[in-house]
Design a protein around this motif. Structure first.
Motif, PDB file in Angstrom:
ATOM      1  N   ASN A  58       1.023  -1.413  -0.346  1.00 59.51           N
ATOM      2  CA  ASN A  58      -0.110   0.257   0.149  1.00 59.51           C
ATOM      3  C   ASN A  58       1.095   0.803   0.218  1.00 59.51           C
ATOM      4  OD1 ASN A  58      -1.900  -1.748   0.159  1.00 59.51           O
ATOM      5  ND2 ASN A  58      -2.477  -1.413   2.403  1.00 59.51           N
ATOM      6  N   GLU A  59       1.880   1.444   0.975  1.00 54.98           N
ATOM      7  CA  GLU A  59       2.843   2.724   1.156  1.00 54.98           C
ATOM      8  C   GLU A  59       3.031   2.711  -0.372  1.00 54.98           C
ATOM      9  OE1 GLU A  59       5.994   4.428   3.704  1.00 54.98           O
ATOM     10  OE2 GLU A  59       5.106   2.351   4.342  1.00 54.98           O
ATOM     11  N   PHE A  60       3.879   1.567  -0.856  1.00 56.92           N
ATOM     12  CA  PHE A  60       4.744   1.571  -1.861  1.00 56.92           C
ATOM     13  C   PHE A  60       4.554   1.505  -3.158  1.00 56.92           C
ATOM     14  CE2 PHE A  60       8.212  -0.207  -5.264  1.00 56.92           C
ATOM     15  CZ  PHE A  60       9.494   1.160  -5.421  1.00 56.92           C
ATOM     16  N   ARG A  61       2.402   1.672  -3.575  1.00 58.03           N
ATOM     17  CA  ARG A  61       2.116   1.424  -4.619  1.00 58.03           C
ATOM     18  C   ARG A  61       1.952   3.401  -5.839  1.00 58.03           C
ATOM     19  NH1 ARG A  61      -1.317  -2.258  -7.051  1.00 58.03           N
ATOM     20  NH2 ARG A  61      -1.506  -3.156  -5.050  1.00 58.03           N
ATOM     21  N   PRO A  62       1.521   4.150  -4.606  1.00 57.13           N
ATOM     22  CA  PRO A  62       2.117   5.770  -4.931  1.00 57.13           C
ATOM     23  C   PRO A  62       3.408   5.580  -5.821  1.00 57.13           C
ATOM     24  CG  PRO A  62       1.710   5.582  -3.695  1.00 57.13           C
ATOM     25  CD  PRO A  62       1.503   4.285  -3.319  1.00 57.13           C
ATOM     26  N   TYR A  63       4.177   5.283  -5.542  1.00 58.24           N
ATOM     27  CA  TYR A  63       5.635   5.646  -5.306  1.00 58.24           C
ATOM     28  C   TYR A  63       6.374   4.666  -7.321  1.00 58.24           C
ATOM     29  CZ  TYR A  63       6.784   8.211  -1.446  1.00 58.24           C
ATOM     30  OH  TYR A  63       5.746   8.878  -0.393  1.00 58.24           O
ATOM     31  N   PHE A  64       5.927   3.657  -7.393  1.00 55.86           N
ATOM     32  CA  PHE A  64       5.910   2.839  -8.134  1.00 55.86           C
ATOM     33  C   PHE A  64       4.920   3.188  -9.069  1.00 55.86           C
ATOM     34  CE2 PHE A  64       3.953  -0.719 -10.833  1.00 55.86           C
ATOM     35  CZ  PHE A  64       5.679  -1.279 -11.623  1.00 55.86           C
ATOM     36  N   ASP A  65       4.460   3.476  -9.432  1.00 61.04           N
ATOM     37  CA  ASP A  65       3.194   4.028  -9.955  1.00 61.04           C
ATOM     38  C   ASP A  65       3.457   5.093 -10.694  1.00 61.04           C
ATOM     39  OD1 ASP A  65       1.340   1.774  -9.613  1.00 61.04           O
ATOM     40  OD2 ASP A  65       0.089   3.097  -8.548  1.00 61.04           O
ATOM     41  N   PRO A  86      10.223   7.444 -12.309  1.00 55.28           N
ATOM     42  CA  PRO A  86      10.491   7.528 -13.396  1.00 55.28           C
ATOM     43  C   PRO A  86      11.021   6.957 -14.678  1.00 55.28           C
ATOM     44  CG  PRO A  86      12.070   8.638 -11.702  1.00 55.28           C
ATOM     45  CD  PRO A  86      10.518   7.491 -11.225  1.00 55.28           C
ATOM     46  N   VAL A  87      11.081   5.372 -14.562  1.00 57.68           N
ATOM     47  CA  VAL A  87      11.559   4.649 -15.334  1.00 57.68           C
ATOM     48  C   VAL A  87       9.866   3.276 -15.487  1.00 57.68           C
ATOM     49  CG1 VAL A  87      13.114   2.448 -15.983  1.00 57.68           C
ATOM     50  CG2 VAL A  87      13.549   4.809 -14.327  1.00 57.68           C
ATOM     51  N   TYR A  88       9.969   3.138 -14.774  1.00 52.96           N
ATOM     52  CA  TYR A  88       8.591   2.405 -14.792  1.00 52.96           C
ATOM     53  C   TYR A  88       7.162   2.823 -14.720  1.00 52.96           C
ATOM     54  CZ  TYR A  88      10.056   0.969 -10.288  1.00 52.96           C
ATOM     55  OH  TYR A  88      10.318   1.346  -9.408  1.00 52.96           O
ATOM     56  N   GLY A  89       6.666   4.495 -14.163  1.00 55.12           N
ATOM     57  CA  GLY A  89       5.584   4.170 -13.795  1.00 55.12           C
ATOM     58  C   GLY A  89       4.814   4.741 -14.975  1.00 55.12           C
ATOM     59  N   HIS A  90       3.449   4.239 -14.052  1.00 56.87           N
ATOM     60  CA  HIS A  90       2.641   4.693 -15.818  1.00 56.87           C
ATOM     61  C   HIS A  90       2.703   3.196 -16.803  1.00 56.87           C
ATOM     62  CE1 HIS A  90       1.909   8.113 -14.066  1.00 56.87           C
ATOM     63  NE2 HIS A  90       3.105   8.394 -14.206  1.00 56.87           N
TER      64      HIS A  90
END
Length: 357
Positions: free
Chosen positions: A250-257, A260-264
């Motif tokens: 839950n905490e890491f998801r917004p950072y992952f999403d 810069p490299v793999y977001g979106h």
């Protein structure tokens, strides 16, 4: 077995707060992270080299020299040094100087980088990336091992009667890892010289790296440096931990999403299934990391990426506490179990000095 962390030094907006750290604060944070790495018992701190926003580590030797003065045990490395766009003469001089200042606690990871525009900024052609890496490293290798160098190549002016100063500490050049995520030519280069090969397996499925590392091991033996099992292998990794695995997700998801490299791009669940990224509890990180040996054989260095995508410094330091206190002690013990005596440890200045004596 060496354990440590590597940083890419990105300046990324925290997606949960909208705050963007300043370059000054990001640089200072990287130093704080390195000091914390030594405090929690890690072996290695490695910094990338970038010459474009949103990254700040354009001068690794400056940063590592400063960290060297504030640490006693930590091995200082790069991840990577751009062998294609840096002058080999300057690399030879800068890292020999750092080696002296750090009393030998230095090694390098050579790489081509992943930012195409860097090549013309430094007067080079990206289409010559592989030939540049091969020729430049051949010169660097000589500069550290020959007191007087006569040299001529394709990509820089000739050298006649040139001596690189200072000479390597104790006459022992820094150990070199060749880093790659895709190029068999770089695995071949590492094998030819008997250097280390670092597979930064943070993006692609393990099958890709099994082939790349397998090629390196085979060619290492072919060139007479030892058995395939004695080749010097390092791996990257990427983790985010909380004691409760769902809290970590839950905490890491917004950072992952929004990274810069793999977001979106792919979902967090798909990415963790298909790559070595592990988001969960310390035990899950332990279990996942131990599977690397099943895929790649016994290896010598494991580095983790932990301070990216806008994660606050406080969070990164909490991650390092978990890594140093709960994860690495178990990994050290488990990786030592069943490790053949013929498999060497990761080279250090002291071990290389003894061999050369």
């Amino acid at each position: 077995m060496q354990f440590g962390i590597f940083t890419v030094g990105d300046v990324t907006t925290d997606p949960t707060t909208g705050h963007t750290i300043s370059e000054h604060d990001r640089i200072k944070a990287m130093v704080t992270i390195a000091l914390k790495a030594e405090e929690v018992g890690l072996d290695v701190f490695a910094t990338g080299e970038h010459h474009n926003p949103p990254f700040v580590p354009s001068s690794p030797t400056t940063m590592l020299g400063y960290i060297a003065a504030r640490t006693e045990r930590l091995i200082l490395s790069t991840s990577t040094t751009l062998i294609t766009t840096n002058d080999p003469v300057k690399i030879a001089e800068d890292y020999a100087m750092l080696q002296h200042l750090a009393d030998g606690r230095v090694d390098l990871m050579m790489g081509r980088g992943n930012t195409g525009p860097v090549y013309p900024w430094f007067g080079q052609d990206i289409r010559q990336g592989i030939p540049l890496a091969i020729e430049n490293y051949a010169l660097l290798h000589d500069l550290w091992r020959k007191d007087v160098v006569d040299w001529q190549g394709k990509f820089r002016t000739p050298l006649q009667g040139f001596t690189s100063t200072p000479r390597p500490l104790d006459g022992v050049p820094p150990f070199v890892w060749h880093g790659s995520i895709r190029s068999p030519e770089i695995a071949e280069q590492a094998a030819y010289y008997g250097d280390g090969f670092f597979a930064n397996n943070i993006f692609w499925p393990k099958e890709h790296y099994i082939r790349l590392i397998g090629l390196y091991r085979q060619r290492y033996a072919h060139y007479g440096h030892g058995t395939p099992e004695q080749a010097i292998v390092g791996l990257g990794g990427q983790v985010f931990m909380r004691r409760n695995s769902q809290d970590a997700v839950n905490e890491f998801r917004p950072y992952f999403d929004n990274a810069p490299v793999y977001g979106h791009g792919p979902s967090l669940e798909d990415f963790t299934e298909q790559t070595p990224l592990t988001v969960g509890s310390p035990q899950q990180v332990i279990d996942r990391t131990l599977t690397f040996r099943e895929s790649f054989g016994d290896y010598q260095r494991q580095l983790f990426l932990m301070d990216h995508a806008g994660l606050p410094l406080k969070t990164v330091l909490e991650q390092l506490d978990l890594l140093g206190e709960e994860v690495v002690p178990v990994l050290r013990k488990e990786f030592a179990n069943g490790r053949p005596e013929s498999v060497p440890d990761a080279p250090t200045h002291e071990s290389l000095r003894k061999v050369s004596a």
